[in-house]
Design an enzyme around this catalytic site. Structure first.
Site, mmCIF file in Angstrom:
data_model
loop_
_atom_site.group_PDB
_atom_site.id
_atom_site.type_symbol
_atom_site.label_atom_id
_atom_site.label_comp_id
_atom_site.label_asym_id
_atom_site.label_seq_id
_atom_site.Cartn_x
_atom_site.Cartn_y
_atom_site.Cartn_z
ATOM 1 N N ASP A 210 0.825 -1.202 0.000
ATOM 2 C CA ASP A 210 0.000 0.000 0.000
ATOM 3 C C ASP A 210 0.867 1.263 0.000
ATOM 4 O OD1 ASP A 210 -2.736 1.255 0.502
ATOM 5 O OD2 ASP A 210 -1.623 2.001 2.234
ATOM 6 N N GLU A 274 1.237 -0.534 -5.005
ATOM 7 C CA GLU A 274 0.299 0.523 -5.381
ATOM 8 C C GLU A 274 1.096 1.821 -5.500
ATOM 9 O OE1 GLU A 274 -3.679 2.630 -3.511
ATOM 10 O OE2 GLU A 274 -1.880 2.408 -2.292
#
Length: 536
Positions: A210, A274
């Site tokens: 993330d 990401e």
């Protein structure tokens, strides 16, 4: 029907190359104990549905111990399971069942920040000289008491929060309850690598990492410059800055290399970052460069795009050249952070045709395809009233954005059941009023449904080496028509033709054998939102 995926055609390729990955948002997938929130046993109970699609892997969004200020992305124990989702034994059981069904298991890893309830932060904020004093990003105020820099948070307002305990500010690129870890500190890196080892030793097959480009900051705390004016709307102070100092630090690739080495010591583990922001293209290339960094990355090319156009597809593909030393792309049209594509990209009267064309496009692009739960059903964005919103970003920016809550509503399993088969009549977010008609049981019974179509397309992708791992060449990309060819030495060349508009378009599919098609495609005219694939 067998639920185990077919063997990979080319054993020389890693399992993840060309994989179809199914993202599960645990709170909204299935509720096994009736408390209104989905959980790990609920996922396990519904896993045959996912395996039946023919996908290669599941990606499970955060289920870690958390106060849920950002619904799991504020982690209070990186190695714990929050009781709302179950226990560590439930996670182990989920991994075992997934592997038994032929599915790899990927999980989120959040390395850029923690919850302010994490014991590390509690110790760090207690004084300026404790053993973890430098585990987070602390800074003195300016002489006038204002924050150390002009950095702004993603969720609105300054990225600095005053803490009276230390008499300093701490950095939070997201919520104030999500303080940033100081990954410049070698001890913090070791702790994070320990987290990775914990989950790898429990049998996970990959990580989705993330907000990786937020993992390190500029230690000099220099102000960000303004961004030049663009046509994009600006709803937050964050949108006005070029975020070159509170993200995108040049030392991030060194940490990535340490993480990738740890993962490769555990075998064929897949790493996918990401990467958002204004410099996504450069950073995705950098983070996946060579053989010592991450396998793949995905950005927000499609997730926040207002329209699906041939130009958008070409621009996205251009970042990933098919050449040695470059990473392998992953693509998502929908996820837990972005409004449903059906609601962003097409008028309701064309939604059904568009959904079929969109799925064919996603599954024929070069790279990995990520399906978000319910995308195989054609679910649209749910309009959540303000008094039911729980997402902090949606509340802060209401009514300027289509909220993340609207894409996180419960999965509809049984059309006529009061709880739609989710497991609770009063779930944490309301069911979509129109989602009952799209429920899994109803689409399973309909041979022409999007669910059955998605299953066909995934099977086609497995049957055709060109679609799974072949090269891609753009043939045409006009205002409406997109044509590209996929080729693999172990298979044939396929031509993929898409009409991304609501008007018929002239096209030339050549003299090849038709492999699959959706919509009208006769007489050299491709109907609105129609598409086809031919072997040439």
């Amino acid at each position: 029907m067998s639920t185990a995926p077919m063997p990979i055609l080319d054993a020389a390729e890693p399992w993840w190359k060309g994989a179809v990955i199914y993202q599960i948002y645990p709170r909204s997938f299935a509720d096994a104990n009736g408390d209104g929130v989905g959980d790990l046993p609920g996922i396990a109970a519904r896993l045959e549905h996912v395996a039946g699609l023919g996908v290669d892997a599941i990606w499970v969004s955060p289920f870690f111990t958390s106060p849920m200020r950002d619904f799991g992305y504020d982690v209070a124990d990186f190695c714990g399971v929050d009781p709302v989702f179950g226990t560590i034994a439930d996670f182990d059981a989920l991994v075992e069942k997934a592997h038994g069904l032929g599915l790899k298991v990927m999980i989120d890893q959040v390395y850029s920040h923690s919850s302010d309830q994490h014991p590390w932060f509690a110790e760090s904020r207690s004084s300026r000289d404790n053993p973890r004093a430098d585990w987070y990003v602390w800074a003195d105020p300016k002489p006038d008491g204002s924050p150390p820099s002009n950095w702004q948070s993603v969720f609105g307002g300054p990225a600095w929060q005053w803490d009276a305990r230390r008499g300093q500010y701490y950095l939070h690129n997201f919520l104030p309850e999500q303080p940033d870890l100081n990954l410049h500190n070698p001890e913090v890196q070791e702790a994070i690598l320990g987290v990775a080892r914990f989950w790898l030793e429990r049998g996970v097959d990959g990580f989705r990492i993330d907000a990786l480009n937020f993992a390190m900051h500029d230690p000099l705390l220099r102000d960000n410059p303004p961004l030049p004016q663009t046509n994009r709307p600006r709803s937050r102070p964050f949108d006005f800055q070029d975020k070159i100092h509170n993200q995108s630090h040049p030392d991030i690739p060194r940490f990535i290399e340490r993480l990738a080495a740890e993962m490769r010591r555990h075998g064929a583990v897949f790493s996918m970052a990401e990467v958002g922001g204004d410099h996504w293209a450069r950073e995705m290339a950098l983070y996946t460069q060579g053989d010592s960094r991450l396998d793949s990355a995905y950005g927000f090319n499609f997730l926040y795009a207002e329209r699906l156009t041939p130009g958008l597809v070409v621009d996205a593909l251009s970042v990933w050249p098919d050449a040695p030393g470059h990473g392998w792309p992953s693509w998502a049209f929908e996820n837990h952070d972005a409004p449903r594509a059906i609601s962003r990209w097409v008028a309701p009267n064309h939604a059904e045709a568009f959904a079929r064309m969109k799925m064919l496009l996603l599954l024929t692009l070069r790279g990995n395809a990520i399906l978000y739960q319910g995308e195989e059903l054609g679910l649209g964005q749910v309009d959540i009233p303000f008094d039911r919103l729980v997402d902090p970003e949606a509340i802060a920016n209401w009514p300027m954005t289509l909220s993340r809550d609207g894409v996180r509503t419960p999965m509809p399993w049984v059309a006529d059941a009061q709880d739609r088969g989710f497991g609770s009549v009063d779930p944490w977010l309301p069911h979509g009023a129109e989602h009952g008609a799209l429920a899994v049981d109803r689409q399973e019974a309909d041979a022409t449904s999007l669910l059955r179509w998605t299953r066909r397309l995934i099977a086609l992708r497995r049957d055709e080496p060109a679609l799974r791992a072949g090269s891609i060449r753009i043939v045409e990309a006009g205002e409406a028509l997109l044509v590209f060819e996929r080729e693999h030495p172990a298979g044939d060349t396929l031509r993929c033709v898409f009409n991304l508009s609501d008007r018929a378009q002239d096209f030339d599919a050549g003299n090849g054998e038709l492999r699959i098609a959706t919509g009208d495609h006769d007489g050299g005219v491709l109907g609105a939102y129609a598409a086809l694939v031919t072997r040439i």
